[in-house]
Enzyme design. Structure first.
Site, PDB file in Angstrom:
ATOM      1  CG  HIS A 147       1.442   5.403  -7.264  1.00  0.00           C
ATOM      2  ND1 HIS A 147       0.666   5.646  -6.156  1.00  0.00           N
ATOM      3  CD2 HIS A 147       1.535   4.060  -7.375  1.00  0.00           C
ATOM      4  CE1 HIS A 147       0.310   4.485  -5.618  1.00  0.00           C
ATOM      5  NE2 HIS A 147       0.826   3.511  -6.329  1.00  0.00           N
ATOM      6  CG  ASP A 206       6.554   8.772  -5.720  1.00  0.00           C
ATOM      7  OD1 ASP A 206       7.319   7.951  -5.178  1.00  0.00           O
ATOM      8  OD2 ASP A 206       5.399   8.494  -6.085  1.00  0.00           O
ATOM      9  CD  GLN A 245       8.081   1.296  -7.926  1.00  0.00           C
ATOM     10  OE1 GLN A 245       9.010   0.481  -7.979  1.00  0.00           O
ATOM     11  NE2 GLN A 245       6.890   0.969  -7.447  1.00  0.00           N
ATOM     12  CE  LYS A 262       6.141   0.998  -3.687  1.00  0.00           C
ATOM     13  NZ  LYS A 262       5.244  -0.079  -4.102  1.00  0.00           N
ATOM     14  CB  CYS A 295      -1.873   2.827  -7.882  1.00  0.00           C
ATOM     15  SG  CYS A 295      -2.549   1.574  -6.814  1.00  0.00           S
TER      16      CYS A 295
HETATM   17  N1  C6P Z   1       3.382   1.262  -6.033  1.00  0.00           N
HETATM   18  C1  C6P Z   1       3.125  -0.795  -7.276  1.00  0.00           C
HETATM   19  O1  C6P Z   1       2.856  -1.986  -7.367  1.00  0.00           O
HETATM   20  P1  C6P Z   1       3.197   3.057  -0.690  1.00  0.00           P
HETATM   21  O2  C6P Z   1       1.982   2.245  -0.956  1.00  0.00           O
HETATM   22  O3  C6P Z   1       2.889   4.295   0.127  1.00  0.00           O
HETATM   23  O4  C6P Z   1       4.333   2.258  -0.129  1.00  0.00           O
HETATM   24  O5  C6P Z   1       3.738   3.541  -2.107  1.00  0.00           O
HETATM   25  C2  C6P Z   1       2.905   4.237  -2.972  1.00  0.00           C
HETATM   26  C3  C6P Z   1       3.608   4.508  -4.265  1.00  0.00           C
HETATM   27  C4  C6P Z   1       3.949   5.807  -4.557  1.00  0.00           C
HETATM   28  N2  C6P Z   1       4.630   6.112  -5.671  1.00  0.00           N
HETATM   29  C5  C6P Z   1       5.012   5.172  -6.556  1.00  0.00           C
HETATM   30  C6  C6P Z   1       5.777   5.571  -7.769  1.00  0.00           C
HETATM   31  C7  C6P Z   1       4.669   3.834  -6.316  1.00  0.00           C
HETATM   32  O6  C6P Z   1       5.041   2.903  -7.190  1.00  0.00           O
HETATM   33  C8  C6P Z   1       3.938   3.493  -5.155  1.00  0.00           C
HETATM   34  C9  C6P Z   1       3.494   2.088  -4.892  1.00  0.00           C
HETATM   35  C10 C6P Z   1       3.055  -0.136  -5.914  1.00  0.00           C
HETATM   36  O7  C6P Z   1       3.478  -0.128  -8.235  1.00  0.00           O
HETATM   37  C11 C6P Z   1       1.731  -0.375  -5.268  1.00  0.00           C
HETATM   38  S1  C6P Z   1       0.411   0.364  -6.163  1.00  0.00           S
END
Ligand code: C6P
Length: 415
Positions: free
Chosen positions: A132, A209, A212, A235, A373
């Site tokens: 991401h 990370d 997910q 999430k 992203c």
């Molecule tokens: N992915 C998606 O729709 P934040 O925004 O900080 O809570 O998470 C960022 C982020 C980091 N790593 C991974 C693997 C992610 O999937 C995400 C966020 C969302 O897939 C929003 S782009």
């Protein structure tokens, strides 16, 4: 007499009962029942999380770690209890290893900014081709500041890491490996324990990370032996605005502070400031108190679920959705790893994913369309964007049937 061994199956998961815990799911969108299939973007919140935050603001609201009055003591106790819930949930050794941040993005920026201060020109950080942007851009910013080198582990057409390419990426200058546990664009579950072991053989710490991963599986940071683990509350069926950076205590101790201000100090004079101990030295300013309390409650909710049954159920949803979507003419699934969470990314010939998303929305189906992203993943597959149906344990087979029907309808309309 033989013992009866009962193995957990998807049938043990009572989805109708679980759905009752999530009030938002019970609504109509454009005249159809909502089918929320955008859980990778953010998950819905169980009633208990909403109530915990509501109660905090109605009864306990005060700043933490400062006041001597009853409300401040209650707020502080609940905030720190949430930290302990996080510790227990991911099996960190100590609450000193649990830093509250805004989310995964801030957690990774914290590491890039603070741990990154120890990196010098020519030092190397390994990423993967399925990251991401939150795990790419902070390292590029660090590269601009220091001249570090980024090395990228490629992926295979199935959307798995090219593990054979990993050993050659390590050099005497490798300082960190930062990678996603689960891909948000492909659904791939990476063999992180194995990768951590390889990295450690080279003396390289690993940041995972987990944005997910945690919503779909139990994670034990000690069993994984990772050095950093980042995730977002929103999430994980908790609120937005709060997340966690787990860090191995030895590494956090050695890292310079990230932001300066209140909460993270011990003493301040104009000549010199001394800093608080872990984890507060990384938590400058008033934290998202209600958010942390909501996250703590989300974790308690998750701990009360039959996790094995939930996982079996999600796996059945994934297999069902994959089979149904694959049978649609002109539809191509992007990401066919052997090990996936319940997430299906796809493209359809001659139909732009954004148009697809709009058509599905008109039938009450919430999916995400875009690059998620993860633009390097789109580049790899030579697509500008995909549609993505991402499921949670409250989704149903009936919703997948509706997705199937709506996709066929979209194809007739647009292709
Ligand atoms: N992915 C998606 O729709 P934040 O925004 O900080 O809570 O998470 C960022 C982020 C980091 N790593 C991974 C693997 C992610 O999937 C995400 C966020 C969302 O897939 C929003 S782009």
């Amino acid at each position: 007499m033989s013992a009866i061994v009962k193995s957990t199956s998807a049938d043990d998961w009572d989805v109708s009962r679980v759905r009752q815990d999530f009030p938002i799911l019970d609504q109509q969108v454009h005249g159809h029942p909502l089918a929320y299939l955008d859980n990778a973007a953010t998950t819905q919140k169980p009633r208990t999380v909403i109530e915990a935050m509501d109660q905090y603001y109605r009864r306990d609201n005060a700043n933490v770690h400062r006041g001597v009055h009853a409300l401040a003591e209650r707020a502080t106790a609940d905030f720190e209890a949430a930290r302990e819930s996080v510790r227990r949930f991911i099996n960190a050794r100590s609450i000193r290893e649990v830093v509250f941040v805004r989310g995964t993005t801030e957690a990774i920026n914290l590491v890039a900014s603070s741990f990154g201060q120890g990196l010098h020109e020519g030092d190397e950080v390994i990423l993967t081709a399925m990251e991401h942007h939150a795990n790419i851009v902070p390292w590029q910013l660090l590269r601009e500041r220091t001249g570090i080198v980024l090395r990228v582990l490629p992926i295979t057409p199935a959307g798995e890491l090219d593990r054979d390419a990993l050993p050659a990426l390590f050099t005497t200058r490798t300082r960190l490996l930062a990678m996603t546990h689960v891909s948000n664009a492909l659904g791939t579950i990476n063999p992180v324990k194995e990768v951590v072991a390889v990295a450690h053989e080279h003396g390289v710490p690993v940041l995972l990370d987990g944005a997910q991963a945690l919503p779909h599986m139990r994670v034990d940071v000690q069993a994984l032996d990772c050095d950093f683990y980042a995730f977002s509350g929103h999430k994980l069926f908790g609120p937005t605005g709060v997340g966690v950076l787990y860090g191995r205590e030895r590494l956090l101790e050695a890292m310079p502070v990230y932001q300066g201000g209140g909460e993270m100090i011990r003493t301040v004079s104009f000549e010199r400031t001394t800093f608080a101990g872990l984890p507060h030295r990384f938590e400058a300013g008033t934290p998202d108190i209600a958010g942390a309390i909501g996250l703590g409650r989300a974790i308690e909710y998750l701990e009360g679920l039959d996790w094995a049954a939930a996982q079996a159920y999600e796996h059945r949803l994934l297999e069902y959705a994959t089979d149904r979507l694959k049978a649609i003419p002109g539809l191509r699934i992007i990401g066919e790893a052997a090990d996936k969470v319940a997430l299906v990314s796809f493209v359809m010939d001659d139909v732009h994913p954004h148009d697809m998303g709009t058509i599905l929305d008109h039938r009450g189906l919430a999916v995400r369309a875009g690059h998620h992203c993860a633009m390097p993943v789109m580049t790899f597959y030579q697509v500008p964007a995909t549609s993505r149906a991402s499921m949670a344990f409250y989704n149903t087979v009936g919703e997948i049937d509706r997705l199937d029907a709506a996709l066929r309808h979209a194809r007739e309309l647009l292709a």
